[in-house]
Design a protein around this motif. Structure first.
Motif, PDB file in Angstrom:
ATOM      1  N   ALA A   1       0.831  -1.204   0.000  1.00 16.25           N
ATOM      2  CA  ALA A   1       0.000   0.000   0.000  1.00 16.25           C
ATOM      3  C   ALA A   1       0.873   1.264   0.000  1.00 16.25           C
ATOM      4  CB  ALA A   1      -0.952   0.000   1.191  1.00 16.25           C
ATOM      5  N   PHE A   2       1.946   1.261   0.798  1.00 20.38           N
ATOM      6  CA  PHE A   2       2.863   2.405   0.843  1.00 20.38           C
ATOM      7  C   PHE A   2       3.487   2.647  -0.533  1.00 20.38           C
ATOM      8  CE2 PHE A   2       7.226   3.970   1.109  1.00 20.38           C
ATOM      9  CZ  PHE A   2       7.030   5.192   1.737  1.00 20.38           C
ATOM     10  N   ILE A   3       4.025   1.589  -1.141  1.00 15.28           N
ATOM     11  CA  ILE A   3       4.676   1.707  -2.447  1.00 15.28           C
ATOM     12  C   ILE A   3       3.660   2.184  -3.482  1.00 15.28           C
ATOM     13  CG2 ILE A   3       5.749   0.404  -4.337  1.00 15.28           C
ATOM     14  CD1 ILE A   3       7.082  -1.345  -2.111  1.00 15.28           C
ATOM     15  N   ASP A   4       2.495   1.557  -3.493  1.00 19.85           N
ATOM     16  CA  ASP A   4       1.441   1.901  -4.449  1.00 19.85           C
ATOM     17  C   ASP A   4       1.044   3.369  -4.307  1.00 19.85           C
ATOM     18  OD1 ASP A   4      -0.183   0.704  -6.544  1.00 19.85           O
ATOM     19  OD2 ASP A   4      -1.905   1.089  -5.227  1.00 19.85           O
ATOM     20  N   ASN A   5       0.902   3.829  -3.080  1.00 21.03           N
ATOM     21  CA  ASN A   5       0.530   5.217  -2.828  1.00 21.03           C
ATOM     22  C   ASN A   5       1.619   6.182  -3.307  1.00 21.03           C
ATOM     23  OD1 ASN A   5      -1.139   7.356  -1.545  1.00 21.03           O
ATOM     24  ND2 ASN A   5       0.664   7.536  -0.234  1.00 21.03           N
ATOM     25  N   GLU A   6       2.881   5.865  -3.025  1.00 17.88           N
ATOM     26  CA  GLU A   6       3.982   6.731  -3.457  1.00 17.88           C
ATOM     27  C   GLU A   6       4.045   6.823  -4.983  1.00 17.88           C
ATOM     28  OE1 GLU A   6       5.884   8.725  -1.697  1.00 17.88           O
ATOM     29  OE2 GLU A   6       5.086   8.043   0.216  1.00 17.88           O
ATOM     30  N   VAL A   7       3.888   5.675  -5.640  1.00 15.60           N
ATOM     31  CA  VAL A   7       3.953   5.628  -7.103  1.00 15.60           C
ATOM     32  C   VAL A   7       2.805   6.430  -7.723  1.00 15.60           C
ATOM     33  CG1 VAL A   7       3.627   4.052  -9.068  1.00 15.60           C
ATOM     34  CG2 VAL A   7       5.238   3.465  -7.248  1.00 15.60           C
ATOM     35  N   LYS A   8       1.622   6.314  -7.124  1.00 17.50           N
ATOM     36  CA  LYS A   8       0.435   6.931  -7.720  1.00 17.50           C
ATOM     37  C   LYS A   8       0.199   8.375  -7.287  1.00 17.50           C
ATOM     38  CE  LYS A   8      -1.768   2.563  -8.680  1.00 17.50           C
ATOM     39  NZ  LYS A   8      -2.646   1.515  -8.182  1.00 17.50           N
ATOM     40  N   SER A   9       0.797   8.801  -6.163  1.00 18.46           N
ATOM     41  CA  SER A   9       0.526  10.158  -5.687  1.00 18.46           C
ATOM     42  C   SER A   9       1.646  11.147  -6.007  1.00 18.46           C
ATOM     43  CB  SER A   9       0.246  10.148  -4.179  1.00 18.46           C
ATOM     44  OG  SER A   9       1.391   9.751  -3.465  1.00 18.46           O
ATOM     45  N   ASN A  10       2.743  10.684  -6.598  1.00 23.25           N
ATOM     46  CA  ASN A  10       3.833  11.569  -7.018  1.00 23.25           C
ATOM     47  C   ASN A  10       3.983  11.476  -8.538  1.00 23.25           C
ATOM     48  OD1 ASN A  10       5.178  12.488  -4.395  1.00 23.25           O
ATOM     49  ND2 ASN A  10       5.052  10.274  -4.113  1.00 23.25           N
ATOM     50  N   ASP A  11       4.122  12.622  -9.193  1.00 20.53           N
ATOM     51  CA  ASP A  11       4.293  12.598 -10.649  1.00 20.53           C
ATOM     52  C   ASP A  11       5.539  11.809 -11.044  1.00 20.53           C
ATOM     53  OD1 ASP A  11       2.002  14.042 -11.033  1.00 20.53           O
ATOM     54  OD2 ASP A  11       3.009  15.927 -11.507  1.00 20.53           O
ATOM     55  N   VAL A  12       6.627  12.054 -10.312  1.00 27.83           N
ATOM     56  CA  VAL A  12       7.885  11.350 -10.591  1.00 27.83           C
ATOM     57  C   VAL A  12       8.454  10.889  -9.257  1.00 27.83           C
ATOM     58  CG1 VAL A  12      10.183  11.508 -11.634  1.00 27.83           C
ATOM     59  CG2 VAL A  12       8.307  12.876 -12.576  1.00 27.83           C
ATOM     60  N   VAL A  13       8.706   9.586  -9.156  1.00 25.32           N
ATOM     61  CA  VAL A  13       9.275   9.046  -7.919  1.00 25.32           C
ATOM     62  C   VAL A  13      10.393   8.070  -8.273  1.00 25.32           C
ATOM     63  CG1 VAL A  13       7.533   7.215  -7.688  1.00 25.32           C
ATOM     64  CG2 VAL A  13       8.741   8.003  -5.670  1.00 25.32           C
ATOM     65  N   LEU A  14      11.474   8.173  -7.520  1.00 26.25           N
ATOM     66  CA  LEU A  14      12.639   7.318  -7.740  1.00 26.25           C
ATOM     67  C   LEU A  14      12.905   6.519  -6.473  1.00 26.25           C
ATOM     68  CD1 LEU A  14      15.087   6.498  -9.517  1.00 26.25           C
ATOM     69  CD2 LEU A  14      16.331   8.408  -8.471  1.00 26.25           C
ATOM     70  N   PHE A  15      12.754   5.201  -6.571  1.00 30.65           N
ATOM     71  CA  PHE A  15      13.162   4.307  -5.475  1.00 30.65           C
ATOM     72  C   PHE A  15      14.644   4.060  -5.694  1.00 30.65           C
ATOM     73  CE2 PHE A  15       8.653   3.822  -5.531  1.00 30.65           C
ATOM     74  CZ  PHE A  15       8.303   3.576  -4.214  1.00 30.65           C
ATOM     75  N   MET A  16      15.458   4.447  -4.708  1.00 33.71           N
ATOM     76  CA  MET A  16      16.902   4.474  -4.902  1.00 33.71           C
ATOM     77  C   MET A  16      17.640   4.079  -3.632  1.00 33.71           C
ATOM     78  SD  MET A  16      17.464   8.633  -4.778  1.00 33.71           S
ATOM     79  CE  MET A  16      19.253   8.491  -4.772  1.00 33.71           C
ATOM     80  N   LYS A  17      18.930   3.843  -3.792  1.00 30.17           N
ATOM     81  CA  LYS A  17      19.806   3.620  -2.638  1.00 30.17           C
ATOM     82  C   LYS A  17      20.409   4.961  -2.271  1.00 30.17           C
ATOM     83  CE  LYS A  17      20.800  -1.162  -3.828  1.00 30.17           C
ATOM     84  NZ  LYS A  17      21.803  -2.114  -4.331  1.00 30.17           N
ATOM     85  N   GLY A  18      20.043   5.453  -1.090  1.00 29.42           N
ATOM     86  CA  GLY A  18      20.476   6.772  -0.661  1.00 29.42           C
ATOM     87  C   GLY A  18      19.383   7.795  -0.923  1.00 29.42           C
ATOM     88  N   THR A  19      19.790   9.057  -0.954  1.00 33.20           N
ATOM     89  CA  THR A  19      18.852  10.157  -1.176  1.00 33.20           C
ATOM     90  C   THR A  19      19.305  10.956  -2.396  1.00 33.20           C
ATOM     91  OG1 THR A  19      20.115  11.701   0.176  1.00 33.20           O
ATOM     92  CG2 THR A  19      18.466  10.350   1.322  1.00 33.20           C
ATOM     93  N   PRO A  20      18.416  11.799  -2.950  1.00 33.32           N
ATOM     94  CA  PRO A  20      18.837  12.621  -4.092  1.00 33.32           C
ATOM     95  C   PRO A  20      20.071  13.465  -3.774  1.00 33.32           C
ATOM     96  CG  PRO A  20      16.455  12.649  -3.930  1.00 33.32           C
ATOM     97  CD  PRO A  20      16.971  11.916  -2.702  1.00 33.32           C
ATOM     98  N   ASP A  21      20.212  13.933  -2.531  1.00 34.79           N
ATOM     99  CA  ASP A  21      21.381  14.732  -2.155  1.00 34.79           C
ATOM    100  C   ASP A  21      22.621  13.884  -1.886  1.00 34.79           C
ATOM    101  OD1 ASP A  21      19.973  17.121  -2.345  1.00 34.79           O
ATOM    102  OD2 ASP A  21      19.349  17.043  -0.249  1.00 34.79           O
ATOM    103  N   PHE A  22      22.404  12.600  -1.558  1.00 32.41           N
ATOM    104  CA  PHE A  22      23.533  11.737  -1.204  1.00 32.41           C
ATOM    105  C   PHE A  22      23.258  10.302  -1.673  1.00 32.41           C
ATOM    106  CE2 PHE A  22      26.406   9.483   1.764  1.00 32.41           C
ATOM    107  CZ  PHE A  22      27.573  10.175   1.477  1.00 32.41           C
ATOM    108  N   PRO A  23      23.338  10.079  -3.004  1.00 31.05           N
ATOM    109  CA  PRO A  23      23.129   8.718  -3.516  1.00 31.05           C
ATOM    110  C   PRO A  23      24.181   7.757  -2.948  1.00 31.05           C
ATOM    111  CG  PRO A  23      23.142  10.332  -5.301  1.00 31.05           C
ATOM    112  CD  PRO A  23      23.611  11.032  -4.061  1.00 31.05           C
ATOM    113  N   MET A  24      23.765   6.539  -2.640  1.00 32.71           N
ATOM    114  CA  MET A  24      24.652   5.553  -2.031  1.00 32.71           C
ATOM    115  C   MET A  24      25.129   4.486  -3.016  1.00 32.71           C
ATOM    116  SD  MET A  24      24.882   6.543   1.138  1.00 32.71           S
ATOM    117  CE  MET A  24      25.267   5.191   2.236  1.00 32.71           C
TER     118      MET A  24
END
Length: 112
Positions: free
Chosen positions: A7-30
């Protein structure tokens, strides 16, 4: 994957125009692959949400099940799975990512 994680993943995907599931953060990719996708999105000037899968093992595994895609990062635009690093990079180099964003109604910087 638990119902709550799905439900969390589905909500994030559907409620954000662009979403990136990633290792780290946009400011500090891991990882280098996450970093490459962040660089491309930043270059395009696209507003996006980064979700750090390293913060939560269930999300890290759940996102792979959600799309049946084995690797991270994973980019979604308007609820649709676009791909991982190689696909995003290839689409960007061909100008397809910019066109995809624009046709989905996501603003892209004019110099991109």
């Amino acid at each position: 994957m638990s119902d709550a994680t799905h439900a969390f993943i589905d909500n994030e995907v559907k409620s954000n125009d662009v979403v990136l599931f990633m290792k780290g953060t946009p400011d500090f990719p891991m990882c280098g692959f996450s970093g490459q996708v962040v660089q491309i999105l930043n270059y395009l000037g696209v507003p996006y949400k980064g979700i750090n899968v390293l913060d939560n093992e269930e999300i890290r595994n759940g996102i792979k099940t959600y799309t049946n895609w084995p690797t991270i990062p994973q980019l979604y635009v308007k609820g649709e799975f676009v791909g991982g690093c190689d696909i995003v990079r290839e689409m960007f180099q061909q100008g397809e990512l910019q066109a995809h964003m624009t046709s989905a109604g996501v603003p892209v910087k004019s110099n991109a």
